[in-house]
Scaffold this active site. Structure first.
Site, short mmCIF file in Angstrom:
data_model
loop_
_atom_site.label_atom_id
_atom_site.label_comp_id
_atom_site.label_asym_id
_atom_site.label_seq_id
_atom_site.Cartn_x
_atom_site.Cartn_y
_atom_site.Cartn_z
N GLN A 239 0.83 -1.20 0.00
CA GLN A 239 0.00 0.00 0.00
C GLN A 239 0.86 1.25 0.00
OE1 GLN A 239 -3.56 0.15 2.33
NE2 GLN A 239 -3.72 -2.07 2.48
N LYS A 255 2.53 7.32 6.42
CA LYS A 255 1.33 6.60 5.98
C LYS A 255 0.15 7.55 6.14
CE LYS A 255 2.81 1.85 6.67
NZ LYS A 255 2.46 0.50 7.18
N ALA A 359 6.77 7.63 11.10
CA ALA A 359 7.57 6.68 11.88
C ALA A 359 9.05 6.95 11.69
CB ALA A 359 7.24 5.25 11.48
N LEU A 362 14.65 3.31 10.55
CA LEU A 362 15.77 2.54 11.10
C LEU A 362 17.03 2.88 10.31
CD1 LEU A 362 13.99 -0.90 11.62
CD2 LEU A 362 14.55 0.81 13.36
N ASP A 428 -1.95 -9.68 10.02
CA ASP A 428 -1.09 -9.52 8.84
C ASP A 428 0.40 -9.64 9.20
OD1 ASP A 428 -0.64 -9.06 6.12
OD2 ASP A 428 -0.31 -6.93 6.45
N GLU A 433 11.59 -9.17 11.29
CA GLU A 433 12.99 -8.88 10.98
C GLU A 433 13.83 -8.81 12.25
OE1 GLU A 433 13.53 -5.45 8.52
OE2 GLU A 433 11.94 -6.01 7.12
#
Length: 557
Positions: A239, A255, A359, A362, A428, A433
């Protein structure tokens, strides 16, 4: 010849002087009142003043504990009395439930039950011993990234480079001349590093961030307030999401809001067909922190101007070509992705204002490579087929014999993630990771939570399959879950307190009351599964509190 009356003239003079004095005092009172109103406005943790215009950027004003009006860290009242006075000033109509209710907390044996008084449940929760467990001292190999000292730098560079490094006093200077970016002048001193770099340097083998690190508040404030210099498509995933750039070379994952915050997923939709939610990403970060995991990168909500903060600054031609003005006069775009990226599923401002989640990114994969693991309890992502674990009740016996689940903490790490997903109804979770630097002996990253908090009216028991089938759980996780089931630390209450720290909390609640109530219901279901396992197994608990678990193992009936 007229004769003057001395008494009458004196009275007139007195009256004139009194009038002048009164006028001066009124002027002084008006001036002081205006100054006090400007300088003594108390910060609020739950409001965000937003000025919306058609042609100008949107200005944000929020002074939560994670984002204040200045770059200084938010201050905490020095005593409980000050805390209560500020709370009453901010919310004068609210009843002080903590003064009158018999709030209690779980304590060590012999210390009795104490009242949680004069502070929020969230604050009391984070002061509890279970959220302040002693930890082994981190060694150099336990940090993901390390700043080289002068001695290490000299060993790895040539003579010419060493001479340059000495002359520049080990400063990191940017060679970029791009317009809008800050001139970088960072040294080994952490005080010179921007919040995003401090976040990267604070990642350890066991968690993404330390909850007590003051940089966490600086980082969330930074995400909520920094000027946006660029916006391009973020590749990967199914998405729409954008990569946002900031002046000090920091980045964030955006998002957008695609449906109302309290909209519930259609019961006829499969889990892989639902919209991702910006508020689910925000709430997932807060829930992960409340559970004591600290495995989701910090996320904040923000109002952006679609025109000035995306359309006019993007260098991504694929993105810019998808902008249009809707019949209602709103600025919309749809980008490019596998699902819901079409003119029939646009992202629209009102007319320019758009809610988003941001967000913290990383470290780049070239600096800190990550390994992606297929979850053993991954769903079939089919409308007809079932996964193996859905058909085999003894499936966990196979997983337990398979590396890396056959030793170490990987299995209970996965069960921690399953509990988090069940509480927020996230079906989902097909992959997870880890950082390659730490091998198999490390925590799991809880990334990509946009499909969480879709339905509050029903639960999905299958998400708890790892817990049900393996009957394993960390002792610290179990104790915290039990703590959050008490009225003194009710999960819905501490989540409500935590979400109020987000800049977007000034509008409609980030999670509806129905979703908050669902958290309590699902927590009770998790504890019921644990109780069922305890009745069947003696090796349920993975003891990560060895040596001091007796201090915190007193449980209420």
């Amino acid at each position: 010849m007229m004769r003057l009356n001395p008494g009458r003239s004196t009275r007139s003079i007195y009256l004139v002087l009194a009038g002048l004095s009164l006028a001066v005092h009124l002027l002084l009172a008006i001036f002081c009142l205006s100054v006090l109103q400007t300088a003594c406005v108390l910060p609020t943790s739950s409001t965000s003043t937003i000025k919306r215009t058609d042609d100008q950027s949107i200005s944000h004003s929020s002074s939560s504990s994670a984002a204040s009006s200045s770059h200084k860290l938010p201050t905490i009242p020095q005593n409980e009395e000050n805390h209560k006075l500020i709370a009453k000033a901010l919310h004068p109509k609210e009843k002080d439930s903590f003064d009158n209710a018999s709030e209690k907390k779980l304590t060590a044996p012999g210390k009795g039950i104490q009242k949680v008084k004069g502070r929020s449940k969230l604050e009391a929760l984070f002061k509890h011993p279970l959220y302040n467990l002693p930890r082994p001292e981190l060694q150099e190999v336990d940090w993901l990234l390390r700043v080289k000292t002068n001695e290490h730098a000299k060993e790895s560079v040539s003579e010419e480079e060493r001479e340059d490094a000495i002359n520049s006093d080990s400063e990191w200077e940017s060679s970029s001349q791009e317009e809008g970016y800050d001139k970088v002048n960072w040294t080994n001193d952490v005080e010179t590093h921007p919040p995003w770099l401090r976040f990267h340097l604070g990642i350890s083998r066991w968690e993404l961030y330390n909850r007590k690190d003051p940089n966490l508040a600086q980082l969330t404030h930074y995400l909520a307030t920094q000027k946006i210099l660029g916006a391009v498509h973020k590749t990967g995933g199914t998405q729409l999401k954008l990569l946002i750039s900031f002046p000090n070379y920091g980045e964030a994952l955006l998002k957008p809001m695609r449906q109302a915050r309290d909209a519930e997923t259609d019961v006829n939709l499969f889990y892989f067909s639902d919209f991702e939610r910006h508020n689910a990403e925000i709430a997932a970060f807060h829930l992960d922190r409340v559970l004591g995991f600290n495995r989701i990168p910090p996320v904040v909500g923000r109002l952006i101007n679609v025109t000035t903060e995306i359309r006019e600054i993007t260098t991504d031609n694929r993105l810019s070509r998808t902008f249009f003005t809707s019949p209602a006069g709103n600025i919309c775009f749809y980008g490019q992705c596998e699902y819901y990226c079409s003119s029939e599923h646009p992202v629209c401002g009102q007319p320019h204002a758009l809610e988003v989640s941001l967000a913290a990114m990383l470290p780049d994969l070239t600096i800190a490579p990550r390994r992606s693991w297929r979850s053993p309890w991954r769903r079939a992502y089919s409308r007809k087929k079932l996964a193996k674990w859905e058909k085999d009740a003894a499936y966990c016996d196979t997983v337990k014999k398979t590396p890396p689940y056959s030793h170490g903490t990987r299995l209970v790490d996965l069960i921690d993630m399953a509990i988090l997903d069940f509480l927020m109804s996230n079906m989902d979770r097909h992959h997870y990771e880890t950082f390659e630097e730490f091998g198999n002996d490390t925590f799991l990253l809880h990334l990509d939570n946009g499909r969480a908090f879709g339905r509050h009216s029903q639960d999905e028991p299958s998400i708890l399959a790892p817990l049900k089938q393996c009957c394993r759980i960390r002792r610290s996780t179990l104790l915290r879950l039990r703590l959050l089931s008490l009225t003194s630390f009710r999960l819905s209450d501490v989540m409500r307190d935590s979400l109020l720290q987000d800049p977007l909390a000034g509008g409609a609640p980030l999670l509806s009351e129905a979703h908050l109530s669902a958290l309590d219901r699902r927590l009770a279901a998790v504890l019921q599964v644990v109780q069922s396992c305890q009745e069947q197994h003696v090796d349920l608990i993975y003891n990560d509190l060895e040596g001091y678990e007796h201090e915190y193992d007193q449980q209420p009936d």
